[in-house]
Each structure stands twice: as C-alpha cells, then as structure tokens.
Design a protein around this motif. Structure first.
Motif, PDB file in Angstrom:
ATOM      1  N   LEU A  41       0.825  -1.208   0.000  1.00  0.00           N
ATOM      2  CA  LEU A  41       0.000   0.000   0.000  1.00  0.00           C
ATOM      3  C   LEU A  41       0.859   1.257   0.000  1.00  0.00           C
ATOM      4  CD1 LEU A  41      -2.674   1.512   0.258  1.00  0.00           C
ATOM      5  CD2 LEU A  41      -2.580   1.120   2.730  1.00  0.00           C
ATOM      6  N   ALA A  42       1.890   1.288   0.838  1.00  0.00           N
ATOM      7  CA  ALA A  42       2.772   2.446   0.906  1.00  0.00           C
ATOM      8  C   ALA A  42       3.509   2.657  -0.415  1.00  0.00           C
ATOM      9  CB  ALA A  42       3.766   2.292   2.050  1.00  0.00           C
ATOM     10  N   ALA A  43       4.034   1.565  -0.987  1.00  0.00           N
ATOM     11  CA  ALA A  43       4.750   1.674  -2.266  1.00  0.00           C
ATOM     12  C   ALA A  43       3.821   2.168  -3.363  1.00  0.00           C
ATOM     13  CB  ALA A  43       5.342   0.317  -2.640  1.00  0.00           C
ATOM     14  N   ASP A  44       2.588   1.677  -3.366  1.00  0.00           N
ATOM     15  CA  ASP A  44       1.627   2.090  -4.389  1.00  0.00           C
ATOM     16  C   ASP A  44       1.303   3.578  -4.277  1.00  0.00           C
ATOM     17  OD1 ASP A  44      -0.551   1.558  -6.427  1.00  0.00           O
ATOM     18  OD2 ASP A  44      -1.777   2.219  -4.738  1.00  0.00           O
ATOM     19  N   GLN A  45       0.992   4.027  -3.082  1.00  0.00           N
ATOM     20  CA  GLN A  45       0.599   5.424  -2.914  1.00  0.00           C
ATOM     21  C   GLN A  45       1.775   6.378  -3.132  1.00  0.00           C
ATOM     22  OE1 GLN A  45      -2.638   6.648  -2.379  1.00  0.00           O
ATOM     23  NE2 GLN A  45      -3.039   4.528  -3.004  1.00  0.00           N
ATOM     24  N   LEU A  46       2.975   5.993  -2.707  1.00  0.00           N
ATOM     25  CA  LEU A  46       4.145   6.848  -2.902  1.00  0.00           C
ATOM     26  C   LEU A  46       4.493   6.968  -4.389  1.00  0.00           C
ATOM     27  CD1 LEU A  46       6.457   5.768   0.067  1.00  0.00           C
ATOM     28  CD2 LEU A  46       5.318   7.976  -0.244  1.00  0.00           C
ATOM     29  N   THR A  47       4.414   5.865  -5.120  1.00  0.00           N
ATOM     30  CA  THR A  47       4.729   5.929  -6.553  1.00  0.00           C
ATOM     31  C   THR A  47       3.658   6.694  -7.320  1.00  0.00           C
ATOM     32  OG1 THR A  47       3.737   3.722  -6.801  1.00  0.00           O
ATOM     33  CG2 THR A  47       6.144   3.842  -6.596  1.00  0.00           C
ATOM     34  N   LYS A  48       2.414   6.620  -6.888  1.00  0.00           N
ATOM     35  CA  LYS A  48       1.363   7.422  -7.521  1.00  0.00           C
ATOM     36  C   LYS A  48       1.591   8.905  -7.262  1.00  0.00           C
ATOM     37  CE  LYS A  48      -2.252   3.889  -7.481  1.00  0.00           C
ATOM     38  NZ  LYS A  48      -3.454   3.362  -6.774  1.00  0.00           N
ATOM     39  N   TRP A  49       1.980   9.236  -6.041  1.00  0.00           N
ATOM     40  CA  TRP A  49       2.292  10.635  -5.721  1.00  0.00           C
ATOM     41  C   TRP A  49       3.444  11.127  -6.587  1.00  0.00           C
ATOM     42  CZ3 TRP A  49       6.953  12.467  -3.782  1.00  0.00           C
ATOM     43  CH2 TRP A  49       6.965  13.817  -3.431  1.00  0.00           C
ATOM     44  N   TRP A  50       4.483  10.273  -6.740  1.00  0.00           N
ATOM     45  CA  TRP A  50       5.612  10.656  -7.577  1.00  0.00           C
ATOM     46  C   TRP A  50       5.174  10.854  -9.022  1.00  0.00           C
ATOM     47  CZ3 TRP A  50       7.450   8.242 -11.913  1.00  0.00           C
ATOM     48  CH2 TRP A  50       8.623   8.787 -12.460  1.00  0.00           C
ATOM     49  N   ALA A  51       4.351   9.940  -9.543  1.00  0.00           N
ATOM     50  CA  ALA A  51       3.915  10.023 -10.934  1.00  0.00           C
ATOM     51  C   ALA A  51       3.155  11.314 -11.192  1.00  0.00           C
ATOM     52  CB  ALA A  51       3.047   8.813 -11.279  1.00  0.00           C
ATOM     53  N   GLU A  52       2.293  11.706 -10.255  1.00  0.00           N
ATOM     54  CA  GLU A  52       1.534  12.935 -10.448  1.00  0.00           C
ATOM     55  C   GLU A  52       2.415  14.174 -10.391  1.00  0.00           C
ATOM     56  OE1 GLU A  52      -2.951  12.629  -9.165  1.00  0.00           O
ATOM     57  OE2 GLU A  52      -1.669  12.161  -7.458  1.00  0.00           O
ATOM     58  N   SER A  53       3.497  14.095  -9.643  1.00  0.00           N
ATOM     59  CA  SER A  53       4.392  15.249  -9.532  1.00  0.00           C
ATOM     60  C   SER A  53       5.418  15.315 -10.660  1.00  0.00           C
ATOM     61  CB  SER A  53       5.129  15.221  -8.185  1.00  0.00           C
ATOM     62  OG  SER A  53       5.952  14.066  -8.085  1.00  0.00           O
TER      63      SER A  53
END
Length: 202
Positions: A41-53
């Motif tokens: 869950l943490a890896a998924d949400q962190l990579t999504k945050w990175w992708a949006e930025s």
C-alpha cells in the motif's frame, strides 16, 4: 497398607483445550501478511504521488525499456484495461467486498505461500480502493492513478502488479492443492474404519 493416590497437580490451565492459545506460527503469518499489505500500500501510494508530480496527462511517454515499458500518466475510471469505466461506484463496492473477504480469510492462515499471496492482494486492492474513495471526481467514484505503460497494451500501477502477482501465486497454490491452512487438500487421509470393524483385538 496402600495409601490413597494423591490428586493430580493443578496446572495453570495450559492443559485445558479452552485455555490453549492460538499457535504462534499462525499469529506470525497474520502479522507478516499485514506487514506485506502495508508495504504494498505504501509503495503504491508513494509511486502514484511521484507520478503525479513528475508526469503530466497527455505528455510524452518516458521510456524505460524502449517502447516496451514506459511511464505515462493517466486517470482510469474503470478496472484493468479501462473496463467498466462507467461503473466506478460498482467497482468500488466490489473491491470493498474483496478486501473484507481477504481480511476474514487471513485469520485461517497456515501457509506461508498464502500469507504472501493475501498480503500482496490486500495491499494492491486497498491501494486502488484508496484512489476510488479519495480522488476526483468524488467519493466512491474516484479515478485510479495509472502510470506504467506496457508497450501500449495497457497502463497500470504498483497495486496492479501486486494483484497480478498474487493471482499467479494463488493459482499455483490451488493447483498444488494447498489450502489456506497449509494442508494439501487434494491428498485426503484414509477414512476411519467402520464402527462394525472396531472390535478390540484379543
């Protein structure tokens, strides 16, 4: 003259079936399943945050392995391959039911393989569920952040990788006949003798 036998010593209740705690192995499997789910869950949400930025919708794809693997940001209202894009709220309900089922199944764990599979499945399912609950355009209708482009066939995320990996592992475990409790249910133990054949040997 024989003396009467002394009554057996009273224990702390450890010999009573009702007082026997759950096996430590089962508790350890549940713990590791929860830890793995939290990591996914943490890896998924962190990579999504990175992708949006780091990426923009409609921008040029960023190649990782030529055109076979690229980074491209999209917001997916549907399931995998954008299936059922008009029924986001139904998908939210389905995923919620799946998460509840997984949580209930974890309590019966007796297999390391199933612990890994359910940990990845739970983390991936919750990862995409968070998007559907918290992102635009609204509660239970949110669009999932996808950014890993597989040769133009479909675009996914870390949660999808975890779910697919879990599905493959579950298929392998099922083919081998290994159940949640770690037993091979395909190799049943011999049935007990009929009551009529249970005479005491003389």
């Amino acid at each position: 003259m024989s003396t009467p036998a002394e009554p057996p010593a009273v224990t702390d209740g450890e010999s009573s079936p009702a007082a026997t705690p759950a096996p430590s192995g089962s508790r350890a499997l549940v713990t590791w399943t929860a830890v793995l789910a939290a990591f996914v869950l943490a890896a998924d949400q962190l990579t999504k945050w990175w992708a949006e930025s780091a990426l923009t919708v409609g921008g040029e794809p960023v190649p990782l392995v030529g055109e076979l693997l690229q980074l491209r940001l999209i917001y997916n209202p549907g399931a995998a391959l954008s299936i059922a894009s008009g029924y986001t709220w139904i998908l939210t309900i389905v995923v919620t039911v799946v998460v509840v089922f997984i949580v209930r199944a974890i309590g019966r764990l007796g297999s390391r393989g199933w612990a890994v599979a359910l940990g990845m499945l739970l983390g991936g399912a919750v990862g995409n569920l968070v998007d559907r609950l918290a992102r635009e355009p609204g509660f239970a209708r949110g669009h999932v952040v996808d950014f890993i482009d597989y040769a133009g066939f479909f675009v996914g995320n870390v949660a999808d990788i975890a779910v697919v990996s879990a599905a493959v592992l579950i298929a392998v475990l099922s083919l081998r006949g290994i159940g949640l409790d770690g037993k091979r249910h395909g190799n049943a133990e011999p049935a007990a003798e009929p009551d009529g054949d249970q005479s005491d040997p003389a």
